[in-house]
Design an enzyme around this catalytic site. Structure first.
Site, PDB file in Angstrom:
ATOM      1  N   LYS A  17       0.853  -1.195   0.000  1.00  0.00           N
ATOM      2  CA  LYS A  17       0.000   0.000   0.000  1.00  0.00           C
ATOM      3  C   LYS A  17       0.887   1.243   0.000  1.00  0.00           C
ATOM      4  O   LYS A  17       1.779   1.387   0.851  1.00  0.00           O
ATOM      5  CB  LYS A  17      -0.868   0.020   1.269  1.00  0.00           C
TER       6      LYS A  17
HETATM    7  O1  G3P Z   1      -8.940   0.644   4.597  1.00  0.00           O
HETATM    8  C1  G3P Z   1      -8.971   1.967   5.027  1.00  0.00           C
HETATM    9  C2  G3P Z   1      -9.632   2.091   6.339  1.00  0.00           C
HETATM   10  O2  G3P Z   1      -8.964   1.355   7.313  1.00  0.00           O
HETATM   11  C3  G3P Z   1      -9.850   3.478   6.784  1.00  0.00           C
HETATM   12  O3  G3P Z   1     -11.017   3.454   7.492  1.00  0.00           O
HETATM   13  O4  G3P Z   1     -12.695   4.166   9.078  1.00  0.00           O
HETATM   14  O5  G3P Z   1     -10.287   4.880   9.361  1.00  0.00           O
HETATM   15  O6  G3P Z   1     -11.695   5.844   7.550  1.00  0.00           O
HETATM   16  P1  G3P Z   1     -11.432   4.667   8.438  1.00  0.00           P
END
Ligand code: G3P
Length: 215
Positions: A83
């Site tokens: 990533k």
């Molecule tokens: O895969 C990306 C994810 O982990 C981000 O999620 O909820 O932190 O925006 P969030």
């Protein structure tokens, strides 16, 4: 649509594997910070738990540092994908790594144009963050729809991993739009299974079964 699980927690991954919905795993530094142990050991345990892609994120920000870090991460397992945040340096690293056969995931995508550039650099996957875009008052799923249209227009092979999923409607809309993959927290995966009418239906069937003559 493939389901990835968005976590670095091996217990959660095992639960998703048992449900038959773990086609891969996405992690990031925030998810790793919630777990005990060294990052490399966590990645090894995750690679042993799933057959599909395991996305491990670099923290270097310059092209050569990203490439060096990615090559080390790729040694951990054949299913490791790297990533890399969407940036000029990141896209240059994507081009080099994909040329070496190391699959990359351009992450922190918040616009269709970032997605177009990632595909042109040759990324295997991209992660548009829908929940975080929704948080700013923009429409995360509209971004995904536009990315899918652009990729279809030009026949890009880059797969779209809908990320930052916060609720079941994000998953439904991703599937309706034909997104290749959704990466989902276990909590949301479990919510996808539930329906109150299923629960009351089960209770009714069990109650009625008591009145059925058994032999
Ligand atoms: O895969 C990306 C994810 O982990 C981000 O999620 O909820 O932190 O925006 P969030």
């Amino acid at each position: 649509m493939k389901f990835f699980i968005d976590t670095a927690n091996v217990e959660e991954i095992n639960k998703a594997v048992a449900l038959g919905v773990a086609d891969g795993v996405t992690t990031n530094p925030t998810l790793l910070a919630r777990e005990a142990g060294k990052a490399e050991d966590i990645y090894r345990a995750i690679c042993a738990a799933v057959e599909g892609p395991v996305c491990a994120e670099v923290v270097s920000m310059e092209r050569d540092g990203i490439v060096r870090e990615a090559r080390e991460l790729a040694k951990i397992g054949k299913n490791i994908c790297i990533k890399i945040p969407a940036s000029k340096e990141g896209l240059m690293a994507v081009k080099i790594l994909e040329g070496e056969g190391i699959r990359t995931v351009v992450t922190l995508i918040f616009s269709p144009m970032q997605a177009l550039l990632a595909a042109k650099a040759g990324a295997s996957f991209i992660c548009p963050f829908v929940g975080r875009l929704d948080d700013t008052g923009q429409d995360g799923m509209e971004m995904v729809e536009q990315i899918l249209q652009i990729y279809e227009n030009y026949g890009f092979k880059t797969e779209v991993i809908v990320a930052s999923i916060r609720h079941t409607l994000h998953v439904r809309d991703a599937a309706l739009m034909g997104a290749h993959i959704a990466t989902i927290p276990l909590k949301v995966i479990e919510q996808l299974i539930k329906h109150p009418l299923t629960d009351t239906g089960i209770q009714l069937f069990l109650k009625d079964w008591e009145s059925v003559e058994k032999r």
